[in-house]
Design a protein around this motif. Structure first.
Motif, short mmCIF file in Angstrom:
data_model
loop_
_atom_site.label_atom_id
_atom_site.label_comp_id
_atom_site.label_asym_id
_atom_site.label_seq_id
_atom_site.Cartn_x
_atom_site.Cartn_y
_atom_site.Cartn_z
N GLN A 10 0.83 -1.21 0.00
CA GLN A 10 0.00 0.00 0.00
C GLN A 10 0.86 1.26 0.00
O GLN A 10 0.60 2.21 -0.74
N ALA A 11 1.88 1.25 0.84
CA ALA A 11 2.74 2.42 0.94
C ALA A 11 3.47 2.68 -0.37
O ALA A 11 3.53 3.81 -0.87
N LEU A 12 4.02 1.61 -0.94
CA LEU A 12 4.77 1.78 -2.20
C LEU A 12 3.85 2.20 -3.33
O LEU A 12 4.21 3.05 -4.16
N GLU A 13 2.66 1.64 -3.35
CA GLU A 13 1.70 2.01 -4.39
C GLU A 13 1.30 3.47 -4.24
O GLU A 13 1.18 4.21 -5.22
N SER A 14 1.12 3.87 -3.00
CA SER A 14 0.74 5.27 -2.73
C SER A 14 1.81 6.24 -3.22
O SER A 14 1.52 7.24 -3.87
N LEU A 15 3.06 5.92 -2.93
CA LEU A 15 4.16 6.82 -3.32
C LEU A 15 4.44 6.76 -4.82
O LEU A 15 4.77 7.76 -5.44
N ALA A 16 4.28 5.59 -5.39
CA ALA A 16 4.54 5.44 -6.83
C ALA A 16 3.55 6.27 -7.65
O ALA A 16 3.87 6.71 -8.75
N GLY A 17 2.36 6.47 -7.10
CA GLY A 17 1.34 7.20 -7.84
C GLY A 17 1.47 8.70 -7.72
O GLY A 17 0.64 9.45 -8.24
N ARG A 18 2.52 9.16 -7.05
CA ARG A 18 2.68 10.59 -6.82
C ARG A 18 3.29 11.25 -8.06
O ARG A 18 4.41 10.92 -8.44
N ALA A 19 2.56 12.17 -8.64
CA ALA A 19 3.03 12.85 -9.85
C ALA A 19 3.82 14.10 -9.49
O ALA A 19 3.62 14.70 -8.43
N TRP A 20 4.74 14.46 -10.37
CA TRP A 20 5.51 15.70 -10.17
C TRP A 20 4.56 16.88 -10.36
O TRP A 20 4.00 17.08 -11.44
N PRO A 21 4.39 17.71 -9.29
CA PRO A 21 3.41 18.79 -9.38
C PRO A 21 3.96 20.05 -10.03
O PRO A 21 3.22 21.02 -10.24
N GLY A 22 5.23 20.05 -10.36
CA GLY A 22 5.84 21.25 -10.93
C GLY A 22 5.70 21.32 -12.43
O GLY A 22 5.02 20.51 -13.07
N ALA A 23 6.38 22.30 -13.00
CA ALA A 23 6.33 22.51 -14.44
C ALA A 23 7.11 21.40 -15.16
O ALA A 23 7.99 20.79 -14.57
N PRO A 24 6.77 21.14 -16.43
CA PRO A 24 7.49 20.10 -17.17
C PRO A 24 8.95 20.42 -17.39
O PRO A 24 9.76 19.53 -17.67
#
Lengths: 158, 197
Positions: A10-24
């Motif tokens: 669960q923890a790894l899945e949660s962190l893996a789904g985190r997208a970069w919120p900054g500019a490309p």
């Protein structure tokens, strides 16, 4: 009855789904990189022709269990000499990573893996009496710490 | 820039992976002596490297600083890069991994149990939107409390989707070492998560 979910998954899945919120990409950084690129390309002959820079390096590091005694470098390969527990010196030929460090994997008794990897970093550059380029290297360490303590990995994670 | 871009698209858009690899190799070689090619390389890889660093740090500001460090190293050392059958991205990931590892070690010494300080929460990535009973903040905190090398193998394998062999290529060790390190890292993460209940 469904099985209980694994908290690690669960923890790894949660962190893996985190997208970069900054500019490309970062315009300011790109601008600075471009300036540095121009500056670098006006740099020294040796910096642009590293293959012509055979090097000699000394590695002066005292470790609790492992001592990196010395290193001789030829362009992108270092011949690193290491002593384990004060035993005979062993020489390893290792490629230098492009960020100026090298990973030396050495056999060590008493470890589950039977080996330990140490990281060696470039400290500085200069020229010897013959005009050949030299580099000084040491074990990669933070904030000037020159010792390395090799401990079993299980202990390090505690 | 546009000429380079169109050249790369025509070279890299082919169906075979080898054509794409060859296009990448040519771009990298060109970037060693051409500023615009370097800029294109930077733009191509910035988002992926930023995402990798962000998933490891959980901190947007730290990520921006660390990614800048990564690309400065890339600029300084690109001339020495040689293709040896691994993607250019793996070389970038190695530099990013070493850079984040140094940051992580400093963080552990300063604040061993600190939570990530992300001052720029994003609705899409809100810390509360974890999976199951694990919120992201708790997961990130547990991850950051592990040793840097454990963080690295977990991130490369589970976040970046790299195989054990590819993780080994990135961090420069044997696949067997990666396997055992992954196993220990999972055990350590489990213990940290249980501590934080």
């Amino acid at each position: 009855m469904p099985s209980k979910p694994d908290p690690v998954e669960q923890a790894l899945e949660s962190l893996a789904g985190r997208a970069w919120p900054g500019a490309p990409h970062n315009e300011n950084l790109e601008s600075k990189l471009m300036q540095s690129y121009e500056h670098q390309n006006r740099g020294s002959y040796f910096s642009r022709h590293p293959v012509l820079a055979p090097t000699l390096a000394l590695l002066l590091v005292a470790g609790v269990g492992i001592t990196a005694v010395g290193a001789v470098a030829l362009y992108n390969t270092w011949f690193v000499t290491v002593s384990v527990n004060g035993g005979p010196e062993q020489t390893f030929e290792v490629p230098v990573t492009e960020d100026g460090s090298a990973h030396v994997t050495i056999p060590v008794e008493g470890f589950e893996d039977g080996e330990q990897t140490i990281e060696v970093c470039l400290d500085g550059e200069g020229y010897d009496a013959n005009g050949a380029k030299t580099v000084s290297v040491s074990l990669c360490a933070e904030e000037g710490v020159a010792d390395v303590t090799i401990t079993p990995e299980e202990d390090e994670a505690e | 820039m546009s000429a380079i871009q169109s050249n790369m698209v025509s070279s890299g858009a082919g169906s075979s992976a080898s054509a794409t690899n060859e296009a990448e190799r040519r771009l990298v070689e060109l970037a060693k002596r051409n500023r615009d090619a370097f800029a294109l390389l930077y733009r191509q890889h910035y988002p992926a490297i930023a995402a990798y660093v962000y998933r490891r740090t959980g901190d947007r500001h730290a990520t921006e600083d660390l990614v800048a460090d990564v690309f400065v190293i890339v600029l300084r050392t690109l001339a020495r890069f040689r293709y040896r059958g691994v993607p250019f991205r793996y070389w970038l990931l190695r530099i990013a991994t070493n850079t984040v590892n140094r940051w992580a070690r400093r963080q552990r010494r300063r604040q061993p149990q600190a939570l990530p300080d992300d001052g720029w929460p994003d609705p899409r990535t809100d810390a509360a939107s974890g999976v199951g009973g694990i919120d992201r903040e708790r997961a990130q905190s547990a991850l950051l409390s592990l040793s840097a090398k454990y963080q690295a193998v977990l991130a490369l394998h589970y976040f970046e989707g790299l195989s054990v062999t590819d993780v080994a290529a990135v961090i420069g060790c044997r696949p067997g070492t990666v396997k055992s390190r992954l196993s220990r890292a999972r055990d350590a993460l489990r213990a940290k998560l249980e501590d934080r209940r």
